[in-house]
Design a protein around this motif. Structure first.
Motif, short mmCIF file in Angstrom:
data_model
loop_
_atom_site.label_atom_id
_atom_site.label_comp_id
_atom_site.label_asym_id
_atom_site.label_seq_id
_atom_site.Cartn_x
_atom_site.Cartn_y
_atom_site.Cartn_z
N TYR A 253 29.59 30.14 27.65
CA TYR A 253 30.08 28.89 28.03
C TYR A 253 28.82 28.07 28.80
O TYR A 253 28.57 26.96 28.39
CB TYR A 253 31.33 29.15 28.57
N ASN A 257 27.43 24.84 26.88
CA ASN A 257 28.01 23.58 27.41
C ASN A 257 27.08 22.46 27.59
O ASN A 257 27.32 21.39 27.57
CB ASN A 257 28.60 23.87 28.81
N ASN A 275 35.93 33.92 25.75
CA ASN A 275 36.31 32.65 26.45
C ASN A 275 36.57 31.73 25.69
O ASN A 275 35.88 31.21 24.78
CB ASN A 275 35.01 32.50 27.33
N ASP A 276 37.86 31.36 25.65
CA ASP A 276 38.49 30.29 24.62
C ASP A 276 37.93 28.99 24.99
O ASP A 276 37.90 28.12 23.91
CB ASP A 276 40.03 30.11 24.87
N LYS A 277 37.17 28.89 25.96
CA LYS A 277 36.48 27.32 26.22
C LYS A 277 35.22 27.38 24.97
O LYS A 277 34.85 26.27 24.76
CB LYS A 277 36.00 27.28 27.71
N LYS A 279 35.15 28.67 22.21
CA LYS A 279 35.74 28.40 21.04
C LYS A 279 36.22 26.87 20.61
O LYS A 279 35.84 26.04 19.58
CB LYS A 279 37.14 29.30 20.73
N ALA A 280 36.71 26.42 21.73
CA ALA A 280 37.04 24.86 21.95
C ALA A 280 35.77 24.05 21.54
O ALA A 280 35.72 23.09 21.01
CB ALA A 280 37.62 24.55 23.00
N LEU A 281 34.82 24.43 22.51
CA LEU A 281 33.40 23.72 22.63
C LEU A 281 33.07 23.63 21.13
O LEU A 281 32.27 22.65 20.54
CB LEU A 281 32.40 24.18 23.41
N GLU A 284 34.78 21.29 18.77
CA GLU A 284 34.43 19.96 19.03
C GLU A 284 33.17 19.62 18.51
O GLU A 284 33.02 18.29 18.40
CB GLU A 284 34.53 19.80 20.87
#
Length: 315
Positions: A253, A257, A275-277, A279-281, A284
């Motif tokens: 991440y 990021n 890290n689910d963040k 996947k979200a990134l 997006e």
């Protein structure tokens, strides 16, 4: 004469290593006389119809013997051990003796998945980036592509591994950096080297703490120069890559990021899961998840994925 390699005749060809790397080399087993492994619990068992012995058995061979190794990381150590047991033993990595461009090297065949995705997009020449290369061959998500004539960039933070990566992949650009946040670029960060687990080395203190609770030991800490993914893309890949693999033990991440998804083009990402963040990134930034393995998520650029749906629906 049992087998000839590099102009030398051998009476016996032996595999050293009956572990999980062996099955991918099943195609070569017809040339093998037997297997050796130092694990006593494997002694007397069989794989592919071949009996497994302890390594000391090669001392009984009186003629030239060729030992092929299935795990590149241990090649030098096994070469030294085999020579100590039998001075007539020559030791080579198995794909040097029995090359096969159809072999896949990733832990869960992520390279095979990516190859299918890129082939459907008519990518005949693949440009890749692999961040985290503790072994240039086994477990690598890009070595299959290298073996098939493609080239790219390998980034590894552990300076102890750089020579072996350069030796095995001379056509790739090999960089000794840690990949991280833009704010850390040009500075040095602590890199934790885990004893006996090169694939677990990490910049993440959180990952180190988890490993420690599981009984793993930090062998040493080293200061490693940092570079951002943006800089790698601009300086070494011309701003575009068909495939990017990121396996950095909890630091994914941090890398992504700061990545400029709008400026730089990547067709497919393979990213260590957890890290689910992450996947979200990716979602997006207009990437869709197209596959998942026990170790990794595979994302494809949304526009490419839509094109695949069209192709699949018309085939």
């Amino acid at each position: 004469m049992r087998y000839q390699f590099n102009g030398k005749n051998y009476e016996k060809v032996v595999v050293w290593g009956g572990g999980r790397a062996l099955p991918k080399y099943e195609y070569a087993m017809e040339y093998i006389d037997y297997i050796v492994d130092k694990k006593t619990e494997l002694k007397g068992t069989q794989m592919f119809g071949l009996t497994i012995y302890l390594p000391e058995v090669i001392a009984e061979e009186k003629e030239n013997i060729l030992v092929v190794v299935t795990t590149f990381f241990y090649l030098d150590e096994i070469r030294e051990n085999a020579k100590a047991i039998n001075a007539k033993a020559d030791v080579e990595f198995i794909t040097d003796v029995f090359p096969n461009k159809a072999v896949y090297f990733a832990q869960y065949r992520e390279d095979a998945i990516v190859e299918v995705l890129l082939r459907k997009h008519n990518k005949n020449k693949i440009k890749y980036l692999e961040i985290g290369v503790p072994d240039p061959i086994n477990g690598s998500n890009t070595y299959h592509f290298y073996l098939n004539g493609h080239t790219g960039v390998c980034v590894e933070a552990n300076p102890d591994m750089i020579r072996s990566v350069k030796d095995r992949r001379p056509n790739d650009e090999v960089l000794c950096y840690g990949c991280g946040a833009i704010k850390d670029e040009g500075s040095n960060l602590k890199f934790y080297v885990i004893e006996g687990r090169p694939g677990a080395n990490t910049f993440s203190e959180e990952s180190l703490e988890i490993l420690t609770t599981k009984g793993f030991k930090c062998e040493k800490q080293i200061d490693v120069p940092m570079i951002s993914l943006n800089s790698i893309m601009s300086q070494y890949l011309g701003g575009e890559a068909d495939f990017v693999s990121i396996d950095v033990e909890g630091y994914e991440y941090t890398i992504l990021n700061d990545f400029d998804f709008n400026k730089y083009f990547v067709g497919v990402f393979c990213i260590e899961r957890g890290n689910d963040k992450v996947k979200a990134l990716m979602l997006e930034n207009r990437y869709v998840q197209v596959a998942e393995t026990p170790s990794n998520w595979i994302f494809m650029r949304e526009a490419w994925a839509e094109e695949h749906k069209i192709l699949l629906s018309t085939n």
